[in-house]
Design a protein around this motif. Structure first.
Motif, PDB file in Angstrom:
ATOM      1  N   VAL A  70       0.836  -1.202   0.000  1.00 22.23           N
ATOM      2  CA  VAL A  70       0.000   0.000   0.000  1.00 22.23           C
ATOM      3  C   VAL A  70       0.872   1.254   0.000  1.00 22.23           C
ATOM      4  O   VAL A  70       0.649   2.194  -0.773  1.00 22.23           O
ATOM      5  CB  VAL A  70      -0.952  -0.016   1.216  1.00 22.23           C
ATOM      6  CG1 VAL A  70      -1.609   1.351   1.397  1.00 22.23           C
ATOM      7  CG2 VAL A  70      -2.006  -1.103   1.056  1.00 22.23           C
TER       8      VAL A  70
ATOM      9  N   GLN B 137       2.570   1.737  -3.356  1.00 29.04           N
ATOM     10  CA  GLN B 137       1.638   2.170  -4.392  1.00 29.04           C
ATOM     11  C   GLN B 137       1.342   3.659  -4.264  1.00 29.04           C
ATOM     12  O   GLN B 137       1.304   4.381  -5.267  1.00 29.04           O
ATOM     13  CB  GLN B 137       0.345   1.370  -4.324  1.00 29.04           C
ATOM     14  CG  GLN B 137      -0.713   1.870  -5.311  1.00 29.04           C
ATOM     15  CD  GLN B 137      -1.752   0.835  -5.639  1.00 29.04           C
ATOM     16  OE1 GLN B 137      -1.464  -0.352  -5.677  1.00 29.04           O
ATOM     17  NE2 GLN B 137      -2.976   1.280  -5.904  1.00 29.04           N
ATOM     18  N   ILE B 138       1.140   4.134  -3.044  1.00 29.02           N
ATOM     19  CA  ILE B 138       0.852   5.559  -2.852  1.00 29.02           C
ATOM     20  C   ILE B 138       2.038   6.410  -3.296  1.00 29.02           C
ATOM     21  O   ILE B 138       1.866   7.473  -3.892  1.00 29.02           O
ATOM     22  CB  ILE B 138       0.497   5.837  -1.386  1.00 29.02           C
ATOM     23  CG1 ILE B 138      -0.819   5.139  -1.014  1.00 29.02           C
ATOM     24  CG2 ILE B 138       0.382   7.343  -1.128  1.00 29.02           C
ATOM     25  CD1 ILE B 138      -1.189   5.258   0.447  1.00 29.02           C
TER      26      ILE B 138
ATOM     27  N   HIS C 114      -5.254   5.953  -6.095  1.00 28.00           N
ATOM     28  CA  HIS C 114      -5.161   5.984  -4.641  1.00 28.00           C
ATOM     29  C   HIS C 114      -6.522   6.055  -3.954  1.00 28.00           C
ATOM     30  O   HIS C 114      -6.593   6.187  -2.740  1.00 28.00           O
ATOM     31  CB  HIS C 114      -4.308   7.175  -4.182  1.00 28.00           C
ATOM     32  CG  HIS C 114      -2.891   7.116  -4.662  1.00 28.00           C
ATOM     33  ND1 HIS C 114      -2.010   8.170  -4.492  1.00 28.00           N
ATOM     34  CD2 HIS C 114      -2.199   6.140  -5.309  1.00 28.00           C
ATOM     35  CE1 HIS C 114      -0.845   7.841  -5.031  1.00 28.00           C
ATOM     36  NE2 HIS C 114      -0.935   6.628  -5.530  1.00 28.00           N
TER      37      HIS C 114
ATOM     38  N   MET D 123      -7.479   1.328  -4.855  1.00 26.75           N
ATOM     39  CA  MET D 123      -6.397   0.768  -4.048  1.00 26.75           C
ATOM     40  C   MET D 123      -6.687  -0.696  -3.722  1.00 26.75           C
ATOM     41  O   MET D 123      -5.822  -1.570  -3.874  1.00 26.75           O
ATOM     42  CB  MET D 123      -6.235   1.571  -2.763  1.00 26.75           C
ATOM     43  CG  MET D 123      -5.156   1.050  -1.839  1.00 26.75           C
ATOM     44  SD  MET D 123      -3.496   1.461  -2.392  1.00 26.75           S
ATOM     45  CE  MET D 123      -3.496   3.232  -2.078  1.00 26.75           C
TER      46      MET D 123
ATOM     47  N   ARG E 189      -8.835  10.329  -1.543  1.00 23.21           N
ATOM     48  CA  ARG E 189      -7.673   9.507  -1.879  1.00 23.21           C
ATOM     49  C   ARG E 189      -6.828   9.265  -0.649  1.00 23.21           C
ATOM     50  O   ARG E 189      -6.797  10.087   0.262  1.00 23.21           O
ATOM     51  CB  ARG E 189      -6.817  10.201  -2.955  1.00 23.21           C
ATOM     52  CG  ARG E 189      -7.491  10.273  -4.313  1.00 23.21           C
ATOM     53  CD  ARG E 189      -6.676  11.084  -5.291  1.00 23.21           C
ATOM     54  NE  ARG E 189      -7.354  11.189  -6.577  1.00 23.21           N
ATOM     55  CZ  ARG E 189      -7.067  12.093  -7.497  1.00 23.21           C
ATOM     56  NH1 ARG E 189      -6.123  12.969  -7.261  1.00 23.21           N
ATOM     57  NH2 ARG E 189      -7.717  12.103  -8.646  1.00 23.21           N
TER      58      ARG E 189
END
Length: 828
Positions: A750, A753-754, A762, A767, A821
């Motif tokens: 996580v 990815q952000i 996001h 997500m 987000r």
């Protein structure tokens, strides 16, 4: 108002005890120490060092402290009979009590690098009425203005037999005053060498010393009086239910401590059973973060000293020899937690353990460095590749640029004579654009007349040796889908020639001289002798004026030069090929290579020597290429050509760059990294990688500068993070993976990815979709959760993990109009 009336009631009682045992003298206290005058710590021949405290204080004033390295002349705490050893100091009296201010204790009882403010320490000792000298050591302000390192010198009546008691008493006084300096084993070492103060170049202004001569020399007390206890403030618990918390609730800390033989002296103070000093060297602290009670033991006689231990920690140490996972499992059974109730509690317990291990600050600040934009020519290459790619993949291009610089460097050496070959692995999705950089390197090598050094793959060990000979000792392998090679090397059913490839890569990449095996030597002797014989015949005909049909007039000088080189090659085959330069630029997909980053493969050495870059799962969108890339960039080609024809003189090193390199080496040479169970094999090669990358970036300028070191370290640090992430992924995907393994990998995914993907991905929905898509085990668990009727309206494991990340401050939801987000909490 006198010092005595300014004191707190607790400190006043301590001083009253001292008043009854010490007669104050107004003349400066005499010190009987020992010292060296020349050499460093390896010089163990000591000389008497008799002086007064005033004279010692004068020596440690800022104007008398020189710049220089840490090692040099030193002193010891008392008179030593001859050379430096504990045995030589057994009869010494009136020893200096020395507190090494190296680390601090947090409110949770955790040890963190960097001591409390030396000014607060000085004030605490002054308020206690004890004469002393405090001064900052060589590492003070090494990682910023709040990073403190110091030494506290206290004249005393301590002997070899009472030194430990005196150290415990001084630590007790400091802790009661709020100066939470962590104990160090050096404090109790009789013959410990203490360097006379020197400061690092550029940090002279940060040196600090302070003294208090109008107090009294310290007398080691038989026992510390009880101070007036401050009211305990219990913080509310902020953690959710977990095995650890449940155990601590069921079995209070006081109960555990009593069973271990600790004697309660007062409200929150305990006397360890091993204590020789009679000082209550164990204290109960209340955690700021979780409100949990922890026992902190600063008495060095106890094996668990220097740590903050809650009730579960003591259970883990006493019953399971420190095996955290085994202790959690056993505690869950002891508490009667069912598997379904226990699953997420295990994750929280494991995360609590991870969070307690706060990482040290890195030895170099790389917060402003972008991996995608290296300095100098490498940056120009990356900019060109981004500009000419149909589907850019910016994170891989620095690897391509460095491999091109390595190829152009030829036989040049880097810092400290290091070879400038590279082993690199770039992991990115299929059809993401990896081939653009590979093609550019091959085309550019051809234009620079270096194409014969670039090879597309490895078919066998003999093939590698032939490429080495034909490439005059230089070879760069450009291998797409490199996982095939690794699988062949590691396969139990691999052919002999395949299984030898891995060992040969390591040998060629690291050896200063490659020695040919007997069968290889004989094989290539036969081939090169044939080539020599054929060339001799050509030279003879040329000397006789014969012109071969359909050929130009032979260049006799060129033929003789080629013959000399063949004889030189033959000599290398016979006696060893010096400094072979073999590089590998491998590419693959996450499905192909992620699974090969395992503990076993890192331990083998090959992957541990690679720079590994793991790109995001998301491909970049196609872009309109504004120019034809076929002819490349003329400026880049010219600059590479100059490097290829450049001087073989050693690279210079900017002094600031050298200091940065030394600090990085010192950081990774610390035992907790150098001998780490798995990552130690990676950490041990950090300096090799940093030196190579910095040297390659500096080839054009001829001098390694701070920006080269900063970038090199940032790149290597990123590679280490990627390897750690893939190791965690490997653990989470195994058949025996625990809920904790799965949850921790989800958390890391996580956060990555952000940080790395398009912000449009996001949103909570996107997500969830992306994480479950790329993590089969988590997807399977959530699907099973959904199918069970009894789980209706209950959050699944993914939702629990996300909620937990929000609770502990990893991530937060950001609202902007109608858009919601996830972002990294605090904007980090």
């Amino acid at each position: 108002m006198t010092n005595r009336t300014k004191q707190s009631p607790a400190t006043g009682q301590v001083n009253e005890a001292f008043d009854t045992t010490i007669e104050h003298e107004f003349s400066s206290t005499k010190l009987n120490l020992s010292r060296t005058v020349t050499g460093g710590v390896s010089n163990t021949q000591l000389q008497p060092f008799n002086l007064t405290l005033s004279e010692l204080i004068a020596m440690f004033q800022p104007q008398n402290v020189k710049e220089g390295p840490k090692d040099g002349p030193y002193f010891v705490r008392g008179h030593s009979e001859g050379s430096r050893s504990d045995k030589a100091m057994l009869q010494a009296k009136h020893l200096l009590i020395i507190i090494d201010g190296d680390s601090s204790i947090t409110e949770d009882g955790e040890i963190i690098e960097g001591a409390p403010d030396p000014k607060l320490t000085h004030e605490a000792m002054k308020q206690a009425g004890i004469e002393h000298l405090i001064y900052t050591s060589h590492s003070h302000h090494k990682h910023g203005q709040s990073f403190n390192k110091w030494r506290l010198l206290v004249p005393s009546d301590a002997t070899a037999q009472t030194l430990e008691s005196g150290v415990d008493a001084i630590l007790d006084i400091l802790h009661l005053s709020g100066v939470k300096v962590a104990p160090a084993s050096e404090n109790n070492s009789l013959s410990q060498p203490w360097f006379f103060p020197r400061v690092e170049a550029g940090r002279a202004e940060g040196y600090y010393s302070a003294s208090f001569e109008t107090g009294k020399p310290f007398t080691v007390p038989e026992a510390m009086p009880e101070p007036i206890p401050a009211p305990a403030i219990t913080k509310p618990k902020q953690r959710g239910e977990s095995v650890v918390q449940a155990y601590c609730d069921r079995y209070p800390l006081s109960q555990q401590v009593e069973t271990m033989g600790f004697k309660r002296v007062r409200e929150n103070r305990y006397l360890p059973p091993e204590s020789k000093s009679g000082v209550a060297g164990a204290k109960v602290l209340i955690g700021e973060r979780d409100g949990r009670e922890r026992l902190y033991i600063h008495n060095t006689s106890h094996k668990l000293h220097g740590r903050g231990l809650d009730s579960f920690d003591l259970y883990c140490e006493q019953e399971h020899n420190g095996d955290f996972k085994a202790a959690v499992k056993a505690a869950a059974e002891l508490l009667g937690l069912a598997a379904t109730d226990d699953a997420f509690a295990l994750f929280i317990a494991a995360e609590d353990q991870t969070e307690a291990e706060k990482p040290e600050p890195l030895p170099a600040d790389v917060s402003g460095v972008r991996i995608e934009t290296p300095p100098g020519l490498a940056g120009a290459i990356c900019e060109y590749l981004n500009r000419t790619a149909k589907r850019p993949i910016p994170l891989i291009y620095p690897i391509v640029a460095l491999q091109m610089l390595s190829l152009a460097a030829g036989n040049r050496k880097g810092l400290d004579g290091i070879k400038l070959n590279l082993l690199t692995l770039a992991i990115a999705p299929s059809a993401a654009g990896k081939e653009h950089g590979q093609s550019w390197l091959a085309e550019t090598a051809a234009q620079l007349k270096l194409g014969r050094h670039v090879v597309g793959g490895i078919s066998s060990d003999v093939d590698m040796i032939r490429n080495l000979i034909e490439g005059d000792g230089r070879c760069c392998y450009r291998i797409d889908e490199i996982q095939g090679m690794f699988k062949a090397i590691n396969s139990k059913n691999a052919s002999t020639y395949e299984s030898k490839i891995g060992d040969l890569i390591l040998t060629l990449a690291t050896s200063k001289v490659y020695l040919f095996a007997g069968n290889h030597r004989r094989q290539f002797f036969k081939e090169i002798d044939h080539d020599i014989d054929q060339l001799k015949k050509k030279i003879t005909k040329a000397e006789e004026g014969q012109k071969p049909e359909a050929e130009e007039v032979p260049d006799l000088e060129k033929l003789n030069r080629a013959l000399r080189w063949l004889f030189k090659k033959r000599d290398f085959i016979e006696n060893g090929w010096p400094d072979p330069v073999v590089s590998i630029m491998g590419h693959s997909t996450p499905s192909g290579l992620d699974s090969l980053i395992t503990e076993e493969n890192i331990g083998s050495g090959l992957i541990g020597r690679c720079l590994v870059i793991r790109c995001a799962e998301e491909r970049e969108k196609l872009q309109q290429v504004k120019e034809t890339p076929f002819f490349g960039d003329v400026d880049i080609l010219n600059r590479l050509h100059l490097i290829n024809n450049g001087s073989l003189q050693p690279l210079k090193v900017n002094p600031k760059a050298r200091q940065m390199l030394d600090e990085i080496q010192s950081y990774y040479d610390q035992d907790q990294r150098l001998n780490a169970p798995v990552m130690g094999a990676i950490y041990a090669r950090v300096m090799e990688q940093v030196n190579k990358v910095a040297s390659l970036l500096a080839l054009e300028a001829g001098e390694v500068k701070p920006e080269h070191v900063s970038y090199a370290f940032a790149l290597v640090a990123r590679c280490i993070d990627d390897v750690g992430y893939l190791l965690q992924k490997d653990a989470a995907q195994k058949a025996n993976a625990t809920i904790a393994d799965i949850a921790l990998h989800t958390r890391a995914s996580v956060i990555r990815q952000i940080k790395e993907r398009d912000p449009k991905r996001h949103t909570p929905g996107a997500m969830r979709q992306d994480i479950l898509k790329n993590f089969a085990k988590l997807r399977q668990i959530t699907e099973q959760h959904t199918k069970s009727p009894q789980n209706k309206d209950k959050p699944d494991l993914y939702d629990q993990i996300i909620k937990r990340m929000e609770e502990v401050g990893d991530i937060e939801l950001q609202h902007s109009g109608k858009k919601i987000r996830y972002v990294i909490a605090g904007g980090l």
